[in-house]
Design an enzyme around this catalytic site. Sequence first.
Site, PDB file in Angstrom:
ATOM      1  N   ASP A 152      29.024  35.354  27.093  1.00  0.00           N
ATOM      2  CA  ASP A 152      30.207  34.767  26.471  1.00  0.00           C
ATOM      3  C   ASP A 152      30.324  35.304  25.049  1.00  0.00           C
ATOM      4  O   ASP A 152      29.392  35.174  24.266  1.00  0.00           O
ATOM      5  CB  ASP A 152      30.044  33.236  26.469  1.00  0.00           C
ATOM      6  CG  ASP A 152      31.170  32.525  25.750  1.00  0.00           C
ATOM      7  OD1 ASP A 152      32.242  33.139  25.555  1.00  0.00           O
ATOM      8  OD2 ASP A 152      30.979  31.349  25.380  1.00  0.00           O
TER       9      ASP A 152
ATOM     10  N   ASN B 175      33.187  34.673  22.955  1.00  0.00           N
ATOM     11  CA  ASN B 175      34.076  33.924  22.049  1.00  0.00           C
ATOM     12  C   ASN B 175      33.789  32.428  22.029  1.00  0.00           C
ATOM     13  O   ASN B 175      34.612  31.636  21.585  1.00  0.00           O
ATOM     14  CB  ASN B 175      35.552  34.187  22.425  1.00  0.00           C
ATOM     15  CG  ASN B 175      35.877  33.678  23.823  1.00  0.00           C
ATOM     16  OD1 ASN B 175      34.974  33.291  24.570  1.00  0.00           O
ATOM     17  ND2 ASN B 175      37.144  33.655  24.167  1.00  0.00           N
TER      18      ASN B 175
ATOM     19  N   ASP C 215      33.557  30.012  24.305  1.00  0.00           N
ATOM     20  CA  ASP C 215      34.200  28.975  25.113  1.00  0.00           C
ATOM     21  C   ASP C 215      33.350  28.579  26.322  1.00  0.00           C
ATOM     22  O   ASP C 215      33.808  27.838  27.191  1.00  0.00           O
ATOM     23  CB  ASP C 215      35.612  29.411  25.552  1.00  0.00           C
ATOM     24  CG  ASP C 215      35.587  30.633  26.466  1.00  0.00           C
ATOM     25  OD1 ASP C 215      34.474  31.175  26.718  1.00  0.00           O
ATOM     26  OD2 ASP C 215      36.663  31.050  26.924  1.00  0.00           O
TER      27      ASP C 215
ATOM     28  N   ASP D 170      36.458  42.885  49.383  1.00  0.00           N
ATOM     29  CA  ASP D 170      36.059  41.529  49.749  1.00  0.00           C
ATOM     30  C   ASP D 170      36.437  41.221  51.196  1.00  0.00           C
ATOM     31  O   ASP D 170      37.537  41.562  51.637  1.00  0.00           O
ATOM     32  CB  ASP D 170      36.799  40.566  48.809  1.00  0.00           C
ATOM     33  CG  ASP D 170      36.443  39.127  49.042  1.00  0.00           C
ATOM     34  OD1 ASP D 170      35.286  38.768  48.788  1.00  0.00           O
ATOM     35  OD2 ASP D 170      37.328  38.358  49.472  1.00  0.00           O
TER      36      ASP D 170
ATOM     37  N   GLU E   2      32.216  44.640  51.895  1.00  0.00           N
ATOM     38  CA  GLU E   2      31.413  43.437  52.171  1.00  0.00           C
ATOM     39  C   GLU E   2      31.332  43.294  53.693  1.00  0.00           C
ATOM     40  O   GLU E   2      32.210  42.715  54.324  1.00  0.00           O
ATOM     41  CB  GLU E   2      32.058  42.190  51.553  1.00  0.00           C
ATOM     42  CG  GLU E   2      31.148  40.976  51.702  1.00  0.00           C
ATOM     43  CD  GLU E   2      31.830  39.634  51.483  1.00  0.00           C
ATOM     44  OE1 GLU E   2      31.125  38.655  51.234  1.00  0.00           O
ATOM     45  OE2 GLU E   2      33.065  39.548  51.573  1.00  0.00           O
TER      46      GLU E   2
END
Length: 595
Positions: free
Chosen positions: A54, A56, A58, A236, A305
């Site tokens: 992360d 920033n 948040d 996917d 996948e």
Amino acid sequence: MITVLMPALLLGASFPAATQRAPATGGQTGQAASNPGWWNNAVIYEIYPRSFQDSNGDGIGDLNGITSRLDYLQKLGVDAIWLTPIYPSPQVDFGYDISDYDSIDPRYGTLDDFSRLVAEAKKRNIGIIMDLVLNHTSDQHPWFLESRSSRTNPKRDWYVWRDGKRVNGKLEPPNNWESVFGHSAWQWDAKTGQYYYHRFYIQQPDLNWNNPQVRNAMYDVARLWIRRGVAGFRLDAITSLFEDPSDTDEAYVLGPDGKPVINAYGDKEVMTNKTDNLPEVHDVLRELRRATDTASGRRVVLIGETYLDSIGDLRKMYGVNNDELQLPMDMQVGFINKFDVGLFRRRINQAETGLNGDEPLFVFDNHDNPRWDRYQTDAQGTADFGDGPHHDEIGRVIATVLFASRDTAMMYYGDEIGMVTTPPTRKEDVRDPIGITGWPKEKGRDGERTPMQWNAGPDAGFSSAGVKIWLPIPASYKRINVAAEEREPDSMLHWYEQIIALKKHDPALHDGEEIMLNTSDDHVLSWLRKSSHGEAVVVACNFTAEPRTMSFNLRAEGIQEERVKTLLKSPGAPEPRSLDRIELEPYGVYIGQIR
Ligand code: GLC
Ligand code: CA
């Protein structure tokens, strides 16, 4: 144990007996596979962007966070990064429900951040692979909003709509097909009076791949991201694009007692013969391959996948003329899920001899399945999770199978430091919706999606201290973290760095033929790697908790030399002087060059 997307078939499937070595002709040993490209023998690192870094504050990982960690990935030896979906999304399935294929979700950053990531990665010879979700969109995608607005909307036929059927005067779904995530795969739409099909969550309606407009729209998406510099796509749920047009019921899956199996969601489990791996998938793969091959001067890779339980089905995914996927995932080795030497030997050998010389893509874990610590075994040999005895030793064995085989190796962030699967302990903490519907039998996939453990600081270096992080940091971060392992000479991280370096730079381990050795041994998995120039390396992995002593005679393989030079071995084991006597610690590994 979470077995969400891992068909039970793979666990106990029996395979035809295979010969234990490559035929003299056939498997293209030490030569380029028939689909040559940068991805051959490469290392691909999967990142779950929410959980990597992360930047920033948040509490959610983001693209700038990933960019800030590229030096780390370069040092590890990564050739490409696969990012799970970062497109705008309502995040019901944490990004696998896409509402705009052309852009970036603001939670992860901007298109400029993406360009910077691609450019910085390129400077380090790392490619960026996007996740392409073709089977379904979000129910908030404008295509679906249009499709559901009326039966005559031009986009109606972009999705799979059917009438219900009347049973004793009552309206029911067209058939008994089930969602992978529980309950009927059909959702009633009151406004237009029909059902739509969703293989996954209700918020993930399936696209109709019989419609040429759908196909072209998705090929355009692929071309757009190629123009933006991506090195390839991970496709996917690629085997589920088509459904059997007969719309007839599936048979029920029967347990050993002959009664229908009840799954974690309380449903009688149905088969997937009519919704998975239909032959039309291959037409789409050929079209997509043509679109991606001609989109730019660069060679981009298509990864699938592909949870398939036979080597024949896996072979088909490359295409009869090598015109489909370059790298369908081989789930037959990595998801054996028990330390069974015979089964590992047979399946690795099948990949070596059964793919017409093409290269397998081995993988042991991902964001849908428990991490490799599921191979942690107790004295009874039952699978268990955790940072238990032999955790590190088992990790070295797994990394050795993954990186010392003739394959492209796919790993999951945190594998390299030995992160442990940490499922939620209370239903109220679960974030993955299937963990809520399936609790407590199915705890969902949060356990393998916890934040990357960078250091022993209060937020493990993932976020800014004091911020609420989207999933809690496992308590194991105090011991298992990058900073600590960089200092510790025998750490898991250093094992990964060393074995990846061998995969890249040792000629036999890079692309040499793979020949199984001592094939009646039930305790130790051993193999030989032999380059076309005669370099040879022997690899031995002890799959038991007792010490073992090995002896190899390689004259049948045309090797007279008996002296070995250690390339890498588990800490503590004595230095062997010849192939006659190689001592292995419990779950010990030995890799040596023959000279
Ligand atoms: C794939 C993804 C999984 C997702 C599903 C539906 O199996 O790996 O995370 O939930 O597809 O898109
Ligand atoms: Ca963030």
